[in-house]
Design a protein around this motif. Sequence first.
Motif, PDB file in Angstrom:
ATOM      1  N   PRO A  30      -6.888   3.390  -2.444  1.00 45.09           N
ATOM      2  CA  PRO A  30      -7.864   2.644  -1.639  1.00 45.09           C
ATOM      3  C   PRO A  30      -8.882   1.870  -2.479  1.00 45.09           C
ATOM      4  CG  PRO A  30      -7.633   4.878  -0.800  1.00 45.09           C
ATOM      5  CD  PRO A  30      -6.905   4.817  -2.101  1.00 45.09           C
ATOM      6  N   HIS A  31      -9.057   2.233  -3.737  1.00 47.09           N
ATOM      7  CA  HIS A  31     -10.028   1.555  -4.598  1.00 47.09           C
ATOM      8  C   HIS A  31      -9.458   0.286  -5.222  1.00 47.09           C
ATOM      9  CE1 HIS A  31     -12.743   4.969  -4.304  1.00 47.09           C
ATOM     10  NE2 HIS A  31     -11.699   5.752  -4.554  1.00 47.09           N
ATOM     11  N   TRP A  32      -8.144   0.125  -5.168  1.00 48.77           N
ATOM     12  CA  TRP A  32      -7.500  -1.043  -5.765  1.00 48.77           C
ATOM     13  C   TRP A  32      -7.382  -2.130  -4.717  1.00 48.77           C
ATOM     14  CZ3 TRP A  32      -3.136   2.579  -7.661  1.00 48.77           C
ATOM     15  CH2 TRP A  32      -3.587   3.294  -8.763  1.00 48.77           C
ATOM     16  N   THR A  33      -7.754  -3.329  -5.087  1.00 46.33           N
ATOM     17  CA  THR A  33      -7.642  -4.447  -4.152  1.00 46.33           C
ATOM     18  C   THR A  33      -6.584  -5.417  -4.659  1.00 46.33           C
ATOM     19  OG1 THR A  33      -9.357  -5.685  -5.300  1.00 46.33           O
ATOM     20  CG2 THR A  33     -10.060  -4.287  -3.473  1.00 46.33           C
ATOM     21  N   VAL A  34      -5.956  -6.072  -3.742  1.00 52.27           N
ATOM     22  CA  VAL A  34      -4.943  -7.060  -4.080  1.00 52.27           C
ATOM     23  C   VAL A  34      -5.613  -8.428  -4.047  1.00 52.27           C
ATOM     24  CG1 VAL A  34      -2.744  -8.067  -3.396  1.00 52.27           C
ATOM     25  CG2 VAL A  34      -3.164  -5.626  -3.046  1.00 52.27           C
ATOM     26  N   PRO A  35      -5.571  -9.152  -5.156  1.00 55.94           N
ATOM     27  CA  PRO A  35      -6.209 -10.475  -5.138  1.00 55.94           C
ATOM     28  C   PRO A  35      -5.438 -11.432  -4.251  1.00 55.94           C
ATOM     29  CG  PRO A  35      -5.009 -10.141  -7.189  1.00 55.94           C
ATOM     30  CD  PRO A  35      -4.952  -8.843  -6.423  1.00 55.94           C
TER      31      PRO A  35
END
Length: 69
Positions: A30-35
């Motif tokens: 959940p802490h990783w975002t997809v650019p």
Amino acid sequence: MTNLEVHAPASADLDGDLASLRGDCARMAPHWTVPDRITALPVPPSLIHGVSVPSKSARLLDAMSDYGD
């Protein structure tokens, strides 16, 4: 010389096992975002400068077959 024996209560693997790694990844996901998708535009050849290839390397690459042969 003294021979020391160490008895670990569990596995001596300090990094854990695959299950713990998967759990760590699941908690971090959940802490990783997809650019947003970024499309690179072609660069005109006039802007490409300062690249030099040694003649031996150029000959080596020229002598290699490519997938189109």
